[in-house]
Design an enzyme around this catalytic site. Structure first.
Site, PDB file in Angstrom:
ATOM      1  N   LYS A   1       6.365  -1.161   6.569  1.00 41.62           N
ATOM      2  CA  LYS A   1       6.004  -1.227   5.153  1.00 41.62           C
ATOM      3  C   LYS A   1       7.008  -2.100   4.408  1.00 41.62           C
ATOM      4  O   LYS A   1       8.222  -2.017   4.648  1.00 41.62           O
ATOM      5  CB  LYS A   1       5.981   0.182   4.555  1.00 41.62           C
ATOM      6  CG  LYS A   1       5.596   0.243   3.083  1.00 41.62           C
ATOM      7  CD  LYS A   1       5.601   1.692   2.581  1.00 41.62           C
ATOM      8  CE  LYS A   1       5.220   1.790   1.121  1.00 41.62           C
ATOM      9  NZ  LYS A   1       5.207   3.200   0.632  1.00 41.62           N
TER      10      LYS A   1
ATOM     11  N   SER B   1       0.893   4.397  -1.451  1.00 46.91           N
ATOM     12  CA  SER B   1       1.289   3.000  -1.492  1.00 46.91           C
ATOM     13  C   SER B   1       1.454   2.355  -0.118  1.00 46.91           C
ATOM     14  O   SER B   1       1.667   1.150  -0.009  1.00 46.91           O
ATOM     15  CB  SER B   1       2.606   2.864  -2.266  1.00 46.91           C
ATOM     16  OG  SER B   1       3.655   3.574  -1.613  1.00 46.91           O
TER      17      SER B   1
ATOM     18  N   SER C   1       2.216   8.901  -0.469  1.00 47.41           N
ATOM     19  CA  SER C   1       2.001   7.500  -0.075  1.00 47.41           C
ATOM     20  C   SER C   1       1.838   7.262   1.414  1.00 47.41           C
ATOM     21  O   SER C   1       1.475   6.159   1.818  1.00 47.41           O
ATOM     22  CB  SER C   1       3.148   6.632  -0.604  1.00 47.41           C
ATOM     23  OG  SER C   1       3.035   6.475  -2.002  1.00 47.41           O
TER      24      SER C   1
END
Length: 463
Positions: free
Chosen positions: A81, A156, A180
């Protein structure tokens, strides 16, 4: 060896094929890069791919296998990420403000994965500064859901989830400050785990939602998340037989509306727990007040870390700009009250586990919705755009407990997930419970893998 793309094989079988010399980390890395090239133009899961870096790591992994020292994730393709620093690549944090910021060193999470032999395929898309439960920013198109690219992958860590669900990588590392990891895992039909707050540090990393965030894995199955969690946490989590457990089940936490199809899937999961020999009891979860703690402390972080960015508001997404503007109006009394309430809230949730071993809830209130169209009503009831679709994850960030989501069915052809929660520092139990539920449900990933040609001609999907 199992059928299908090796990128979707169980990690144990992938590593065994490496050890036996039946498959090479370089072959699999090339397959990963080719899959990214073939599919990411539609999904937008990645923001940075460095083919030479990936192949160099794969060749190094191959050499370590020859020397019989591959590491626990030796040769396994892992996406990172873009909220973690990976040496030599940009760390954009989903923001125009950082699009050209190249990291000089790995943050703690990446350093641990590198030492474990993982092969990094690139950096995955994230909401700006992790501040949205969908993955959209000003760097490029929104991340689409591999089950239906016109719908959100969640956020996210949406790019992380999409990279696994489209068969681009075997594992992804994400972070979860308010759902997330669990939200995109649920939307994309994956297993995702948020560890106990503080269990997996990220030294030298990005700061946001500091009181609540945890790095963690996204994978096809709980068994594949085990080795990554072991690397991140620095401890072993071997599977053990489950004793008879008491499962507290709540289909509609806080009385919030939930898509009827999700309730049906959750009821089935609860019945499966009973069939496995566990006692399931309905529970009214005492989780009210989470946003009175979460909101002020998140905004305090934003004011401290990023308040200066309001001098260039045109470079910010609308949601981040609103957060920063709200942070400038923050009343210090609200922050102080939230600080006092945080340990009280955590104790209240901790006390739940005096009566229950595991809590079972929906992971989200709806399946994945169309890009840019957050639902404003669910099951005939109005909901707010901010939390209405996914209000069930963040209470357990505030509580600090480990929590995971695993797929339990399809609603309108889209995956939906169950959230499992256990007491602080019981990741081993959480993984064991998730594996048992997964085996009972036998969720079928064939549709998504075949969509992206990540199966062989027989159509085999991960078991």
């Amino acid at each position: 060896m199992p059928d299908g793309s090796p990128l979707a094989w169980p990690i144990e079988e992938l590593i065994e094929a490496y050890r036996a010399g039946e498959l090479s980390p370089v072959e699999v890395a090339r397959a990963s890069l080719d899959q990214i090239s073939a599919t990411d133009g539609e999904l937008h899961a990645f923001v940075t791919v460095d083919r030479e870096m990936t192949l160099a790591q794969a060749r190094a992994a191959e050499a370590r296998y020859r020397n019989r020292e591959p590491g626990p994730l030796g040769g396994v393709p892992v996406s990172v990420k873009d909220a973690f620093h990976l040496r030599g690549l940009p760390t954009t944090l989903g923001s125009l403000h950082h699009k050209d910021d190249v990291s000089e060193s790995d943050s703690g999470v990446v350093a641990r994965l590198r030492a474990a032999g993982a092969v990094f395929t690139g950096k995955t898309n994230t909401a700006e500064f992790g501040q949205s439960a969908t993955t959209d920013n000003l760097l490029g198109p929104d991340t689409g859901n591999p089950w239906d690219p016109t719908r959100t992958a969640g956020g996210s860590s949406g790019g992380a989830a999409a990279s696994v669900a489209a068969g681009m990588v075997t594992l992804a590392v994400g972070s979860d400050g308010g759902g997330s990891i669990r939200i995109p895992a649920a939307f994309c039909g994956l297993f995702g785990l948020k560890p106990t707050r503080g269990r997996c540090p990220d030294e030298g990393g990005f700061r946001a939602m500091t009181d609540f965030v945890s790095p963690g894995p996204l994978a096809w199955r709980a068994a594949d998340a085990r080795p990554m969690l072991e690397v991140l946490a620095g401890r072993d989590y071997p599977r053990r037989p489950l004793r008879s457990l008491v499962v507290g089940y709540c289909a509609r936490p806080e009385g919030r509306p939930v898509h009827p199809g999700i309730v049906t899937a959750m009821d089935r999961a609860a019945k499966l727990f009973e069939q496995l020999g566990h006692r399931v009891e309905l529970v009214d979860l005492p989780i009210a007040g989470w946003n009175d703690v979460f909101g002020p402390l998140v905004l305090e972080d934003e004011a401290r870390e990023r308040g200066h960015l309001l001098t260039n508001p045109e470079m910010l997404t609308k949601y981040e700009r609103r957060s920063l503007e709200a942070s400038q109006r923050l009343d210090i009394a609200d922050v102080e009250r939230a600080r006092r309430e945080l340990p009280v809230y955590r104790q209240r949730v901790s006390d739940l586990f005096l009566s229950y071993d595991v809590i079972l809830t929906p992971a989200t209130a709806v399946p994945a919705f169309p890009l840019g169209e957050r639902p404003r009503s669910i099951d005939g009831q109005d909901v707010d755009a901010l939390w209405g679709a996914f209000p069930f994850a963040v209470p357990f960030n505030v509580a600090g407990t480990p929590a995971a989501t695993t797929p339990v069915g399809l609603v309108d052809g889209l995956p939906v997930g169950a959230q499992l929660v256990t007491p602080m520092h019981t990741e081993a139990l959480l993984l064991d419970v998730a594996e048992a539920l997964e085996e009972a449900i036998a969720f079928d990933h064939h549709a998504v893998l075949s969509r992206w040609n990540a199966t062989d001609q027989s159509g085999s999907a991960p078991s």
